[in-house]
Design a protein around this motif. Structure first.
Motif, mmCIF file in Angstrom:
data_model
loop_
_atom_site.group_PDB
_atom_site.id
_atom_site.type_symbol
_atom_site.label_atom_id
_atom_site.label_comp_id
_atom_site.label_asym_id
_atom_site.label_seq_id
_atom_site.Cartn_x
_atom_site.Cartn_y
_atom_site.Cartn_z
ATOM 1 N N TRP A 372 33.191 45.005 44.344
ATOM 2 C CA TRP A 372 33.911 45.799 43.347
ATOM 3 C C TRP A 372 35.037 46.581 43.990
ATOM 4 C CZ3 TRP A 372 32.728 43.588 39.204
ATOM 5 C CH2 TRP A 372 31.435 43.120 38.969
ATOM 6 N N GLN A 373 34.833 47.053 45.192
ATOM 7 C CA GLN A 373 35.917 47.738 45.902
ATOM 8 C C GLN A 373 37.035 46.766 46.230
ATOM 9 O OE1 GLN A 373 33.306 49.193 48.979
ATOM 10 N NE2 GLN A 373 33.423 51.297 48.227
ATOM 11 N N ARG A 374 36.679 45.546 46.649
ATOM 12 C CA ARG A 374 37.715 44.533 46.906
ATOM 13 C C ARG A 374 38.467 44.185 45.631
ATOM 14 N NH1 ARG A 374 33.661 42.036 50.164
ATOM 15 N NH2 ARG A 374 33.290 40.551 48.476
ATOM 16 N N LEU A 375 37.715 44.062 44.521
ATOM 17 C CA LEU A 375 38.357 43.753 43.244
ATOM 18 C C LEU A 375 39.364 44.842 42.875
ATOM 19 C CD1 LEU A 375 38.653 42.285 40.519
ATOM 20 C CD2 LEU A 375 36.690 43.612 39.704
ATOM 21 N N PHE A 376 38.949 46.094 42.994
ATOM 22 C CA PHE A 376 39.850 47.193 42.640
ATOM 23 C C PHE A 376 41.109 47.177 43.496
ATOM 24 C CE2 PHE A 376 41.264 51.507 43.785
ATOM 25 C CZ PHE A 376 41.811 51.875 42.558
ATOM 26 N N LEU A 377 40.940 47.040 44.807
ATOM 27 C CA LEU A 377 42.093 47.118 45.701
ATOM 28 C C LEU A 377 43.021 45.921 45.527
ATOM 29 C CD1 LEU A 377 40.380 48.469 48.944
ATOM 30 C CD2 LEU A 377 41.925 49.713 47.411
ATOM 31 N N PHE A 378 42.463 44.717 45.476
ATOM 32 C CA PHE A 378 43.337 43.542 45.405
ATOM 33 C C PHE A 378 43.987 43.407 44.031
ATOM 34 C CE2 PHE A 378 44.685 39.157 45.198
ATOM 35 C CZ PHE A 378 45.223 38.959 46.448
ATOM 36 N N SER A 379 43.274 43.794 42.973
ATOM 37 C CA SER A 379 43.840 43.637 41.632
ATOM 38 C C SER A 379 45.028 44.558 41.390
ATOM 39 C CB SER A 379 42.772 43.864 40.565
ATOM 40 O OG SER A 379 42.298 45.199 40.599
ATOM 41 N N ARG A 380 45.262 45.522 42.290
ATOM 42 C CA ARG A 380 46.477 46.322 42.165
ATOM 43 C C ARG A 380 47.718 45.442 42.288
ATOM 44 N NH1 ARG A 380 44.480 49.818 39.574
ATOM 45 N NH2 ARG A 380 46.322 51.138 39.840
ATOM 46 N N ALA A 381 47.571 44.319 42.976
ATOM 47 C CA ALA A 381 48.707 43.416 43.185
ATOM 48 C C ALA A 381 48.889 42.422 42.041
ATOM 49 C CB ALA A 381 48.534 42.642 44.497
ATOM 50 N N ASP A 382 47.920 42.350 41.115
ATOM 51 C CA ASP A 382 47.995 41.350 40.051
ATOM 52 C C ASP A 382 49.266 41.483 39.225
ATOM 53 O OD1 ASP A 382 45.640 40.219 40.805
ATOM 54 O OD2 ASP A 382 44.435 41.048 39.176
ATOM 55 N N THR A 383 49.721 42.709 39.018
ATOM 56 C CA THR A 383 50.915 42.918 38.191
ATOM 57 C C THR A 383 52.214 42.778 38.984
ATOM 58 O OG1 THR A 383 50.729 45.305 38.576
ATOM 59 C CG2 THR A 383 49.709 44.435 36.577
ATOM 60 N N ILE A 384 52.086 42.357 40.254
ATOM 61 C CA ILE A 384 53.270 42.196 41.109
ATOM 62 C C ILE A 384 53.482 40.733 41.495
ATOM 63 C CG2 ILE A 384 54.350 42.853 43.296
ATOM 64 C CD1 ILE A 384 52.735 45.459 43.162
ATOM 65 N N TYR A 385 52.445 40.109 42.073
ATOM 66 C CA TYR A 385 52.657 38.746 42.563
ATOM 67 C C TYR A 385 52.761 37.762 41.403
ATOM 68 C CZ TYR A 385 47.618 37.633 42.017
ATOM 69 O OH TYR A 385 46.359 37.412 41.526
ATOM 70 N N GLY A 386 53.391 36.629 41.685
ATOM 71 C CA GLY A 386 53.576 35.627 40.645
ATOM 72 C C GLY A 386 54.591 36.039 39.584
ATOM 73 N N GLY A 387 55.399 37.043 39.895
ATOM 74 C CA GLY A 387 56.362 37.570 38.929
ATOM 75 C C GLY A 387 55.901 38.917 38.421
ATOM 76 N N SER A 388 56.551 39.980 38.833
ATOM 77 C CA SER A 388 56.104 41.327 38.493
ATOM 78 C C SER A 388 56.222 41.584 36.990
ATOM 79 C CB SER A 388 56.937 42.359 39.253
ATOM 80 O OG SER A 388 58.254 42.409 38.720
ATOM 81 N N ASP A 389 55.497 42.609 36.534
ATOM 82 C CA ASP A 389 55.561 42.981 35.124
ATOM 83 C C ASP A 389 56.991 43.286 34.699
ATOM 84 O OD1 ASP A 389 52.857 42.700 34.996
ATOM 85 O OD2 ASP A 389 52.424 44.750 34.353
ATOM 86 N N GLU A 390 57.745 43.966 35.571
ATOM 87 C CA GLU A 390 59.119 44.324 35.223
ATOM 88 C C GLU A 390 59.967 43.081 34.974
ATOM 89 O OE1 GLU A 390 57.135 47.629 37.202
ATOM 90 O OE2 GLU A 390 57.371 45.518 37.724
ATOM 91 N N VAL A 391 59.787 42.071 35.835
ATOM 92 C CA VAL A 391 60.558 40.832 35.657
ATOM 93 C C VAL A 391 60.136 40.107 34.387
ATOM 94 C CG1 VAL A 391 60.927 38.540 36.611
ATOM 95 C CG2 VAL A 391 61.150 40.530 38.083
ATOM 96 N N GLN A 392 58.815 40.059 34.110
ATOM 97 C CA GLN A 392 58.347 39.375 32.901
ATOM 98 C C GLN A 392 58.898 40.051 31.649
ATOM 99 O OE1 GLN A 392 57.028 36.562 33.526
ATOM 100 N NE2 GLN A 392 56.860 37.097 35.696
ATOM 101 N N ARG A 393 58.930 41.383 31.640
ATOM 102 C CA ARG A 393 59.471 42.093 30.476
ATOM 103 C C ARG A 393 60.977 41.874 30.334
ATOM 104 N NH1 ARG A 393 55.697 46.327 32.390
ATOM 105 N NH2 ARG A 393 53.895 46.293 30.999
ATOM 106 N N THR A 394 61.660 41.768 31.472
ATOM 107 C CA THR A 394 63.095 41.481 31.414
ATOM 108 C C THR A 394 63.345 40.095 30.832
ATOM 109 O OG1 THR A 394 63.568 42.911 33.311
ATOM 110 C CG2 THR A 394 65.193 41.221 32.789
#
Length: 409
Positions: A372-394
């Motif tokens: 669960w600690q690994r999930l929390f720490l690594f999932s912080r990157a989910d909204t960045i890699y593969g195209g960040s949220d900012e780029v997807q909204r743009t």
């Protein structure tokens, strides 16, 4: 440059689509699902039994050699590249059957695949944009899992803005000479080849003048440096190209047309495999609910409400994925990325709430984290890699809603 792959491997006669000459298994999804489930159960009961649940985002270091052997075992049994056309070494499986395979693979808790970049990204890109010579040279190695690939898109000054890449490639006789730096390059330390964007026309700006190159990793002029993450692992890397070379004909698409090819690859990144990913999400949520029940955290009405909302969010995500699967409508891929990335990051945060104060303490020395600690720490990157949220909204704002583009310096 680099040895060409051998001929396409033959799929075994016992391959499920050809198992019964008296009927077409493609017309019976239930029968296909049973065949996938039975094969996985048998395969994961023997020498590969210890690989259940191994690998995945944030855990790519786990049993890598054994997972590579597993992928090659899948290839020998005819389970790789199911959706590729038969003439390119695939099985020509219908979309519904590809979905079934990914769902059952996730339900079996089979190990994370090591050939994702080749099978799911580069292979389909070569089929769509590559020359016959490129297809003949590289597709067999992907089908058989003989050659592994990494993706060279992001750079220190162009993490989410791919049109700003500064890595350059200059034609020198029969070879391109590449200089520059890529960052956040997953599995570059184990890859044989890299598909990357480089600027081949310095007089052009933004997306114009970029080319999509195939570059061998094992050569002078390529240096891979691991990036240590918050989880303590290092599946991402910096890659430095200093006079690295690749053959002049290893440009996918036309020279200067790399932006179009790269967008094609990004669209393929969010294909049927995402449904298998969501089966994994469901397993994570079920396990978290079980943890909350065992620890008594489920008695907290606020936490219980958040877990219910997470379940509803997952159902909405899966319904959206099924409804839009195979759609090429503008913005579909961006919406999907925004939905699953935010949900999964939220699940990591919810896991910390369920654990309470204990979530702040490592399980052992020097830095032993639980799942669960690994999930929390690594999932912080989910909204960045593969195209960040900012780029997807743009993308949604400009290409779907038609809003004016911001003025760039």
């Amino acid at each position: 440059m680099g040895s060409p792959s051998t001929a396409l491997p033959e799929r075994p006669d016992r391959y499920v689509f050809q198992a019964d000459p008296g009927a077409d298994p493609r017309a019976d999804p239930d029968r296909f699902r049973a065949a996938v489930r039975d094969w996985l159960a048998d395969a994961l009961a023997g020498e590969f039994s210890g690989l259940r649940g191994a690998g995945g985002p944030g855990r790519e270091h786990e049993a890598f050699d054994e997972r590579l052997a597993w992928d090659r075992h899948l290839a020998e049994a005819g389970w790789t590249c199911l959706g590729w056309p038969v003439e390119h070494g695939g099985a020509g499986a219908p979309l519904a059957h590809q979905v079934i395979f990914h769902e059952e693979y996730a339900r079996a808790d089979a190990p994370a695949r090591v050939n994702h970049f080749g099978e799911e990204l580069l292979g389909p890109t070569l089929i769509a944009f590559g020359t016959p010579a490129q297809q003949q040279r590289f597709l067999p190695g992907i089908v058989a899992v003989r050659e592994l690939w990494c993706q060279g898109y992001s750079e220190p000054g162009a993490g989410s803005d791919l049109a700003a890449v500064r890595t350059r490639a200059t034609l020198d006789g029969e070879a391109w000479v590449i200089d520059g730096q890529k960052v956040w390059t997953s599995l570059a330390h184990v890859a044989h080849w890299c598909f990357l964007l480089a600027r081949t026309d310095p007089d052009q700006q933004r997306h114009r003048g970029l080319s999509y190159l195939l570059v061998p990793m094992h050569q002078p002029g390529v240096e891979v440096r691991p990036i240590r993450q918050l989880t303590g692992t290092a599946e991402f890397n910096e890659v430095f190209f200093t006079g690295a070379r690749t053959d002049a004909d290893l440009v996918v698409g036309a020279v200067g047309d790399g932006w179009r090819v790269a967008l094609g690859t990004l669209a393929m990144e969010r294909g049927v495999a995402t449904l298998g990913q969501q089966v994994g999400f469901r397993r994570e949520l079920d396990a978290l609910v079980g943890l909350a029940r065992r620890t008594g955290a489920l008695a907290d009405p606020v936490l219980r409400d958040k877990l219910v909302r997470a379940r509803i969010g997952l159902e909405v995500m899966q319904a959206h994925a099924r409804r839009t699967l195979g759609s090429d409508a503008p913005g579909v891929a961006s919406v999907s990325k925004l939905v699953w990335a935010a949900w999964h990051r939220g699940l990591g945060e919810l896991a910390m709430e369920v654990l309470g104060a204990g979530s702040l303490v490592a399980q052992g020395e020097p830095y032993d984290l639980d799942r669960w600690q690994r999930l929390f720490l690594f999932s912080r990157a989910d909204t960045i890699y593969g195209g960040s949220d900012e780029v997807q909204r743009t993308i949604l704002a400009e290409r779907v809603l038609g809003l004016p583009r911001p003025v760039r310096p």
